[in-house]
Scaffold this motif. Sequence first.
Motif, PDB file in Angstrom:
ATOM      1  N   ASN A 248      -0.906  -7.015   3.862  1.00 54.86           N
ATOM      2  CA  ASN A 248       0.331  -7.048   3.087  1.00 54.86           C
ATOM      3  C   ASN A 248       0.122  -6.507   1.679  1.00 54.86           C
ATOM      4  OD1 ASN A 248       3.167  -7.895   2.692  1.00 54.86           O
ATOM      5  ND2 ASN A 248       2.270  -9.386   1.289  1.00 54.86           N
ATOM      6  N   VAL A 249      -1.037  -6.793   1.096  1.00 52.95           N
ATOM      7  CA  VAL A 249      -1.361  -6.285  -0.246  1.00 52.95           C
ATOM      8  C   VAL A 249      -1.368  -4.755  -0.252  1.00 52.95           C
ATOM      9  CG1 VAL A 249      -3.165  -6.142  -2.022  1.00 52.95           C
ATOM     10  CG2 VAL A 249      -2.628  -8.337  -0.962  1.00 52.95           C
ATOM     11  N   THR A 250      -1.791  -4.154   0.850  1.00 55.13           N
ATOM     12  CA  THR A 250      -1.889  -2.689   0.898  1.00 55.13           C
ATOM     13  C   THR A 250      -0.529  -2.007   0.908  1.00 55.13           C
ATOM     14  OG1 THR A 250      -1.958  -2.472   3.333  1.00 55.13           O
ATOM     15  CG2 THR A 250      -4.057  -2.862   2.187  1.00 55.13           C
ATOM     16  N   ALA A 251       0.550  -2.770   1.044  1.00 60.18           N
ATOM     17  CA  ALA A 251       1.896  -2.184   0.960  1.00 60.18           C
ATOM     18  C   ALA A 251       2.286  -1.890  -0.486  1.00 60.18           C
ATOM     19  CB  ALA A 251       2.912  -3.116   1.604  1.00 60.18           C
ATOM     20  N   SER A 252       1.425  -2.269  -1.437  1.00 61.06           N
ATOM     21  CA  SER A 252       1.688  -1.996  -2.853  1.00 61.06           C
ATOM     22  C   SER A 252       1.800  -0.496  -3.089  1.00 61.06           C
ATOM     23  CB  SER A 252       0.554  -2.559  -3.724  1.00 61.06           C
ATOM     24  OG  SER A 252       0.386  -3.939  -3.519  1.00 61.06           O
ATOM     25  N   ARG A 253       2.688  -0.119  -3.985  1.00 59.05           N
ATOM     26  CA  ARG A 253       2.853   1.292  -4.315  1.00 59.05           C
ATOM     27  C   ARG A 253       1.839   1.695  -5.375  1.00 59.05           C
ATOM     28  NH1 ARG A 253       9.379   2.577  -4.363  1.00 59.05           N
ATOM     29  NH2 ARG A 253       9.787   1.876  -2.227  1.00 59.05           N
ATOM     30  N   LEU A 254       0.874   2.485  -4.965  1.00 55.79           N
ATOM     31  CA  LEU A 254      -0.169   2.953  -5.873  1.00 55.79           C
ATOM     32  C   LEU A 254      -0.103   4.467  -6.003  1.00 55.79           C
ATOM     33  CD1 LEU A 254      -3.283   0.890  -4.640  1.00 55.79           C
ATOM     34  CD2 LEU A 254      -1.595   0.267  -6.374  1.00 55.79           C
ATOM     35  N   LEU A 255      -0.786   4.968  -7.005  1.00 55.81           N
ATOM     36  CA  LEU A 255      -0.915   6.416  -7.147  1.00 55.81           C
ATOM     37  C   LEU A 255      -1.843   6.937  -6.053  1.00 55.81           C
ATOM     38  CD1 LEU A 255      -1.328   6.615 -11.030  1.00 55.81           C
ATOM     39  CD2 LEU A 255       0.722   7.157  -9.695  1.00 55.81           C
ATOM     40  N   PRO A 256      -1.713   8.213  -5.666  1.00 54.29           N
ATOM     41  CA  PRO A 256      -2.552   8.772  -4.596  1.00 54.29           C
ATOM     42  C   PRO A 256      -4.051   8.627  -4.847  1.00 54.29           C
ATOM     43  CG  PRO A 256      -0.742  10.256  -5.081  1.00 54.29           C
ATOM     44  CD  PRO A 256      -0.710   9.189  -6.140  1.00 54.29           C
ATOM     45  N   GLN A 257      -4.457   8.622  -6.121  1.00 51.92           N
ATOM     46  CA  GLN A 257      -5.886   8.524  -6.437  1.00 51.92           C
ATOM     47  C   GLN A 257      -6.393   7.086  -6.446  1.00 51.92           C
ATOM     48  OE1 GLN A 257      -3.499   9.771  -8.400  1.00 51.92           O
ATOM     49  NE2 GLN A 257      -3.787   9.248 -10.559  1.00 51.92           N
ATOM     50  N   GLU A 258      -5.524   6.119  -6.137  1.00 49.47           N
ATOM     51  CA  GLU A 258      -5.916   4.711  -6.086  1.00 49.47           C
ATOM     52  C   GLU A 258      -5.981   4.249  -4.636  1.00 49.47           C
ATOM     53  OE1 GLU A 258      -4.073   2.724 -10.062  1.00 49.47           O
ATOM     54  OE2 GLU A 258      -2.593   3.396  -8.597  1.00 49.47           O
ATOM     55  N   SER A 259      -6.935   3.392  -4.327  1.00 45.01           N
ATOM     56  CA  SER A 259      -7.153   2.934  -2.962  1.00 45.01           C
ATOM     57  C   SER A 259      -6.563   1.554  -2.722  1.00 45.01           C
ATOM     58  CB  SER A 259      -8.651   2.906  -2.642  1.00 45.01           C
ATOM     59  OG  SER A 259      -8.884   2.277  -1.398  1.00 45.01           O
TER      60      SER A 259
END
Length: 203
Positions: free
Chosen positions: A95-106
């Motif tokens: 569920n945490v991985t659904a966070s909206r991050l920049l492409p360079q962030e994992s």
Amino acid sequence: MISLNPDTLTGRENYKLLTGSIIPRPVAFVTTLSSEGVLNGAPFSYFSIVASEPPLLSVSVQRVDGVSKDTARNAMEHKAFVVHITDEDNVGAVNVTASRLLPQESEVTLAGLTPVKSTKIEVPGVAEAKIRMECILEQVIPLGGKEDSPACDLLIGRVVQYHLSEEAYQNTYVIAKELRPVSRLAGNNYAKLGEQFTLERPQ
């Protein structure tokens, strides 16, 4: 019965009807690798089996304003991705991985998941899943939306390697009660496996 014409509904209203009606949906956690080597991870419940000979899976990745998300873009660049089955033990991290991050962030790093090398493809998986499947990208089908701005990228992946935990895979069968998969419902709701029953198929 209430009869509704989807053409008269908004996109949001159609979304609510579909995600509330087509339940439960298994949750695929998909890892991909960016061209810069960043391991991306995201959950998808628009996910299913396509065929078993050869083993093919489908993952529908919704676009944002007609632009492909990292998962679809990375899968197209590397022609590969890894599908993990989300279960009770890893659903919080997934569920945490659904966070909206920049492409360079994992998202994998953000969620504290453990990357693990794949056997037949370059894209790593994560160790926390009881089942993961290395996939080669067979086809990408842009669908929905408008001709110049599709609504999603339908990824068709061919499984080239399975990885299964010993407790979840016994005597050629996946043991559901050991896998403890979770499913997506509407909104923020999920469901556990629940009661099972058996019906014999007609001859």
